[in-house]
Structures are given as structure tokens and as C-alpha cells.
Design an enzyme around this catalytic site. Structure first.
Site: not given
Ligand code: DLZ
Length: 158
Positions: A28, A62-64, A86-87, A92, A94
Site C-alpha cells: 500500500w 499496514s495491518f499485515e 504508510c496509512v 471512513t 478505517h
Molecule cells: C484498506 C486500507 C486502506 C483504506 N488504507 C490503507 C492505507 O492507507 N495504508 C495501508 O498500509 N493499508 C491500507 N489499507 C489496507 C489494510 O492495511 C489491510 O491490508 C486490509 O485491511 C486487509 O487486512
């Protein structure tokens, strides 16, 4: 070679020639992540780390990162891991869930105490803020030097 002088509060660059690092980086926002990764590797090498002592793996988002780092920490060869993500805030909630979940997961890994895991996740409101941090502010190098310092800290108890 990028300018490390902006890292004013990081002190002298330590010698890390005997250290081995893992980097888990997301797909991402990959243009930001690629710059963080390039600068982190550059800083590790500037501190004497051999290219063959840097193991890079990619995860989707990032969640992974938590699972990615957890698996990598089982690999006895590595002294510290840098999690790069980087988020960017969207419309939303999320953003908040991902930031909270990722941060708590990385904290949990550190509490396990196997090896230091550096939180290299940018949490920003806009793409411009991400570019600023990955570029001019050289956060990739900052994360790398933090990792080196934590390995030195861990080794001080050997
Ligand atoms: C779904 C999502 C969104 C909306 N934005 C980001 C982001 O800005 N940066 C990032 O690293 N990952 C994003 N993801 C994906 C989530 O981290 C994750 O891959 C999904 O929710 C699946 O578990």
C-alpha cells in the site's frame, strides 16, 4: 547519499557492521514505502551494515505488518526488524482501526521481547504529509538508526 544532518537528535551514527536487520514493508502507498525503504537501507549501509545482512519482505497493507514481523522475528538470524508502512486518512473510520490495530500489534511484539521491532508506520492526513516525511524529513533513515540503537541496547545485556 542523502543528507543525514536533518536527524539532529539522533546523535553519532553507530557502527553496525556486525548487525543483521529485517525490513517488512507494505505494498500500500508503495511510492512512499519505496522511498522509506531506499533511505532506510542507505542509512543501514552508511553505518556499516552489509547488504547481505538486510532481509526485505513485502506484505499487502499496514495491518499485515504485525504478522509479517512476527514471522520474521522467529528467524533466529535477525537482530531487529523495521516495519515500514504508510496509512493515509480517508473518508471512513478505517484509518483509525488500521492505525490502532497496527500500533497495538507492534507494541505486543516488543513486549514479547524477542527482538526490537521499530514502528516505521507513517500515519498522516494527506499524501503531501507522507511525501514530506519520507523525503525531506528522511524518516526511513531515522527508523534505521533507531533499529541500530535498539540492537546495541539489546546486545548490552549479552
Ligand atoms: C484498506 C486500507 C486502506 C483504506 N488504507 C490503507 C492505507 O492507507 N495504508 C495501508 O498500509 N493499508 C491500507 N489499507 C489496507 C489494510 O492495511 C489491510 O491490508 C486490509 O485491511 C486487509 O487486512
Amino acid at each position: 547519499m542523502s543528507d543525514f544532518s536533518l536527524l539532529q537528535n539522533m546523535g553519532d551514527l553507530p557502527d553496525a557492521s556486525n548487525m543483521r536487520f529485517g525490513i517488512v514493508a507494505t505494498e500500500w502507498n508503495n511510492h512512499i514505502i519505496d522511498l522509506l525503504l531506499e533511505r532506510a537501507i542507505e542509512a543501514l549501509k552508511a553505518c556499516g551494515v552489509n547488504e547481505t545482512s538486510i532481509c526485505v519482505r513485502r506484505v499487502p497493507g499496514s495491518f499485515e505488518l504485525v504478522y509479517g514481523c512476527s514471522r520474521m522475528a522467529e528467524h533466529g538470524y535477525i537482530d531487529a526488524i523495521i516495519a515500514l508502512g504508510c496509512v493515509i486518512r480517508g473518508d471512513t473510520p478505517h484509518f483509525d482501526y488500521i492505525c490502532e490495530g497496527t500500533t497495538e500489534g507492534l507494541v505486543h511484539l516488543n513486549l514479547e521481547g524477542k527482538i526490537p521491532v521499530i514502528n516505521g508506520v507513517l500515519t498522516v492526513n494527506t499524501p503531501e504529509q507522507a511525501e514530506e516525511r519520507a523525503g525531506r524529513m528522511n524518516k526511513g533513515a531515522e527508523f534505521a538508526i533507531t533499529a541500530i540503537k535498539m540492537v546495541a541496547y539489546a546486545h548490552s545485556f549479552d
